[in-house]
Write an enzyme that holds these catalytic residues in place. Structure first.
Site, short mmCIF file in Angstrom:
data_model
loop_
_atom_site.label_atom_id
_atom_site.label_comp_id
_atom_site.label_asym_id
_atom_site.label_seq_id
_atom_site.Cartn_x
_atom_site.Cartn_y
_atom_site.Cartn_z
N THR A 19 0.81 -1.22 0.00
CA THR A 19 0.00 0.00 0.00
C THR A 19 0.85 1.28 0.00
OG1 THR A 19 -0.20 -0.09 2.40
CG2 THR A 19 -1.96 -1.12 1.14
N GLU B 231 23.97 15.02 8.73
CA GLU B 231 23.60 14.53 7.40
C GLU B 231 24.80 14.54 6.47
OE1 GLU B 231 19.61 14.57 5.52
OE2 GLU B 231 19.91 16.69 5.99
N TYR C 165 17.24 3.03 10.93
CA TYR C 165 16.62 2.52 9.70
C TYR C 165 17.70 1.91 8.80
CZ TYR C 165 14.67 2.95 4.95
OH TYR C 165 14.26 2.72 3.66
N SER D 290 18.56 0.22 0.57
CA SER D 290 18.44 1.68 0.48
C SER D 290 19.83 2.34 0.45
CB SER D 290 17.68 2.18 1.70
OG SER D 290 17.91 3.54 1.93
N GLU E 97 20.56 4.77 1.99
CA GLU E 97 20.86 5.16 3.38
C GLU E 97 21.89 4.23 4.00
OE1 GLU E 97 19.71 7.41 5.85
OE2 GLU E 97 19.00 8.61 4.18
P1 GDP Z 1 15.18 11.14 2.97
O1 GDP Z 1 16.37 11.25 2.07
O2 GDP Z 1 14.59 9.77 2.93
O3 GDP Z 1 15.42 11.61 4.36
O4 GDP Z 1 14.05 12.07 2.30
P2 GDP Z 1 13.45 13.52 2.65
O5 GDP Z 1 12.64 13.91 1.47
O6 GDP Z 1 12.75 13.51 3.97
O7 GDP Z 1 14.73 14.45 2.80
C1 GDP Z 1 15.60 14.69 1.74
C2 GDP Z 1 16.57 15.80 2.09
O8 GDP Z 1 15.90 17.05 2.08
C3 GDP Z 1 17.22 15.66 3.46
O9 GDP Z 1 18.59 15.98 3.32
C4 GDP Z 1 16.53 16.73 4.29
O10 GDP Z 1 17.35 17.25 5.34
C5 GDP Z 1 16.32 17.80 3.23
N1 GDP Z 1 15.26 18.78 3.56
C6 GDP Z 1 15.39 20.11 3.51
N2 GDP Z 1 14.25 20.71 3.87
C7 GDP Z 1 13.36 19.73 4.16
C8 GDP Z 1 12.00 19.74 4.59
O11 GDP Z 1 11.39 20.79 4.77
N3 GDP Z 1 11.41 18.52 4.77
C9 GDP Z 1 12.09 17.33 4.56
N4 GDP Z 1 11.45 16.17 4.73
N5 GDP Z 1 13.39 17.32 4.16
C10 GDP Z 1 14.01 18.50 3.96
#
Ligand code: GDP
Length: 333
Positions: free
Chosen positions: A17, A286, A154, A130, A132
Site C-alpha cells: 500500500t 547529514e 533505519y 536503500s 541510506e
Molecule cells: P530522505 O532522504 O529519505 O530523508 O528524504 P526527505 O525527502 O525527507 O529528505 C531529503 C533531504 O531534504 C534531506 O537531506 C533533508 O534534510 C532535506 N530537507 C530540507 N528541507 C526539508 C523539509 O522541509 N522537509 C524534509 N522532509 N526534508 C528536507
C-alpha cells in the site's frame, strides 16, 4: 502481453500500500501477474490507497511479525516472486523506535527468506535495500562495492536485512537480490518528504491557497529519481540468470535549492518570493554525497530512468494542482 491462466506468475508484495507497492503492482499487473499483498489484518482497508488498481490485487491478511503466518502464506500461494518492500520509509522516525524498525525491516526479510527455504520453492526474492545504508560515505558516486556505514536505526536495520538476504543466497542458493535504491519520488510520495512537500505547496501557492514555503537546508543534496522507473529495475533484477545486487539511482545529485527552483518554475513562479529557510527543519549529521553509480544496472539489466528531474517535478506539481482543484487532497497545516 497478458499471460494465459496456466502460466500466470504469482508475485507477493509486502508494503503493497506504499508508493512503491502501487507502481510495482501496476507494472506486474500489466505483465499479467497475479499480485498478492501481504497486509496486516487491521490494515486491510488501506488497500483503498491503491486507487484504480485496488480491485485487481489480492490481499492476504498476515502480520509480518508472524513467522508461521508467513510460512503458511508462502505454502498456500506458492509465489514465483516475492518483493519485500515493507519498511517505515520516513527515516527520521526510526530514532523513535529502533527496535520496532529492526523487527519490521530485518525480521520480515528473515522470516520470509526462512519460509521460502522451508517450503523449498524456486521463488525469486527481492529485498528493498536503500542508499541510506551507505551513510557516511567516503567516496562518490557509490556502486555495489562501496562499504556500508549506516548512520541511523533505519539504515542499520536495512544493512542487517541485506546481509541476511546475501547469506541465504550464498548458503542456501536462493535466488535473492537486493536493489540499493536512492530516493525515488512520485505524486504518491507522502508530504512529509521534501519533494512532495515542495510540489504540494507550490500547487497551493499557484492556486492562492498558501503564500509561503518553509524549508530546511537548501544545500542538502540527494539523487532523486522516479518511483515508476525504480520499480522497473526491481522486476528486471528478478528476471536475470544469476541473482546479484544493484545500485539504482539516476547518477545525478541535486540540491534542495535546485528542487525548489525547478518546482516553482514548473508553475511559472519565482521561488525566492515564497521560500523561507527554517533552521528547525535542519537535520543533524547529514551527508550530502549519496549519488548512484548505476552503470551495472545499465549494463546488466538494460535499465535506464525514463523521466528527468525536471519532468518528475513537473508531473508532481501538475498532479497536485489537479488534486487541489478537485478537492481530493488536503493541505497539511
Ligand atoms: P530522505 O532522504 O529519505 O530523508 O528524504 P526527505 O525527502 O525527507 O529528505 C531529503 C533531504 O531534504 C534531506 O537531506 C533533508 O534534510 C532535506 N530537507 C530540507 N528541507 C526539508 C523539509 O522541509 N522537509 C524534509 N522532509 N526534508 C528536507
Amino acid at each position: 502481453m497478458e499471460q494465459s491462466h496456466s502460466e500466470r506468475r504469482t508475485a507477493l508484495i509486502t508494503g503493497i500500500t506504499g508508493q512503491d507497492g502501487y507502481y510495482l503492482s501496476q507494472l506486474l499487473l500489466s505483465k499479467g501477474y497475479r499480485v498478492v499483498g501481504l497486509v496486516p489484518p487491521e490494515r486491510r482497508a488501506s488497500v483503498a490507497k491503491l486507487g484504480d488498481i485496488a480491485d485487481r490485487v489480492e490481499i492476504y491478511p498476515v502480520h509480518l511479525t508472524d513467522a508461521s503466518g508467513l510460512l503458511a502464506a508462502v505454502e498456500q500461494l506458492r509465489p514465483d516472486e516475492i518483493y519485500n518492500l515493507a519498511a517505515p520509509s520516513f527515516v527520521p522516525s526510526s530514532w523513535d523506535d529502533p527496535l520496532g524498525t529492526l523487527d519490521l525491516v530485518t525480521g520480515t526479510a528473515t522470516r520470509l527468506l526462512a519460509a521460502v527455504r522451508q517450503v523449498g520453492l524456486k521463488t525469486r526474492f527481492y529485498q528493498a535495500s536503500s542508499s541510506e545504508m551507505f551513510g557516511a560515505v567516503d567516496r562518490s558516486p557509490q556502486d555495489e562495492n562501496t562499504p556500508f556505514r549506516p548512520m541511523n536505526p533505519y539504515a542499520a536495520a536495512k544493512v542487517h536485512a541485506h546481509w541476511t538476504m546475501v547469506h541465504h543466497r550464498q548458503r542456501y542458493s536462493l535466488f535473492a537480490c537486493s536493489g540499493i535504491l536512492y530516493n525515488h519520488e512520485s505524486p504518491l510520495r507522502p508530504p512529509n518528504f521534501v519533494t512532495r512537500k515542495v510540489t504540494l505547496t507550490v500547487a497551493a501557492i499557484k492556486l492562492g491557497l498558501r503564500d509561503r514555503l518553509p524549508i530546511g537546508n537548501l544545500e542538502a543534496k540527494r539523487d532523486w529519481g522516479y518511483a515508476g522507473d525504480h520499480v522497473e529495475a526491481m522486476w528486471r533484477m528478478l528476471q536475470t540468470e544469476t541473482p546479484e545486487d544493484y545500485v539504482i539511482g539516476t547518477g545525478h545529485l541535486h540540491s534542495v535549492r535546485d528542487l525548489v527552483a525547478t518546482a516553482f518554475q514548473c508553475a511559472d513562479l519565482d521561488w525566492e518570493r515564497y521560500v523561507s529557510v527554517d533552521t528547525a527543519l535542519f537535520r543533524p549529521d547529514e551527508h550530502f554525497h549519496l549519488v548512484a553509480d548505476p552503470r551495472k544496472a545499465h549494463q546488466n539489466l538494460g535499465w535506464q530512468p525514463t523521466l528527468t528531474f525536471e519532468e518528475l517535478l513537473g508531473k508532481m506539481v501538475r498532479k497536485d494542482i489537479e488534486r487541489l482543484q478537485s478537492g481530493s487532497v488536503e493541505l497539511p497545516r
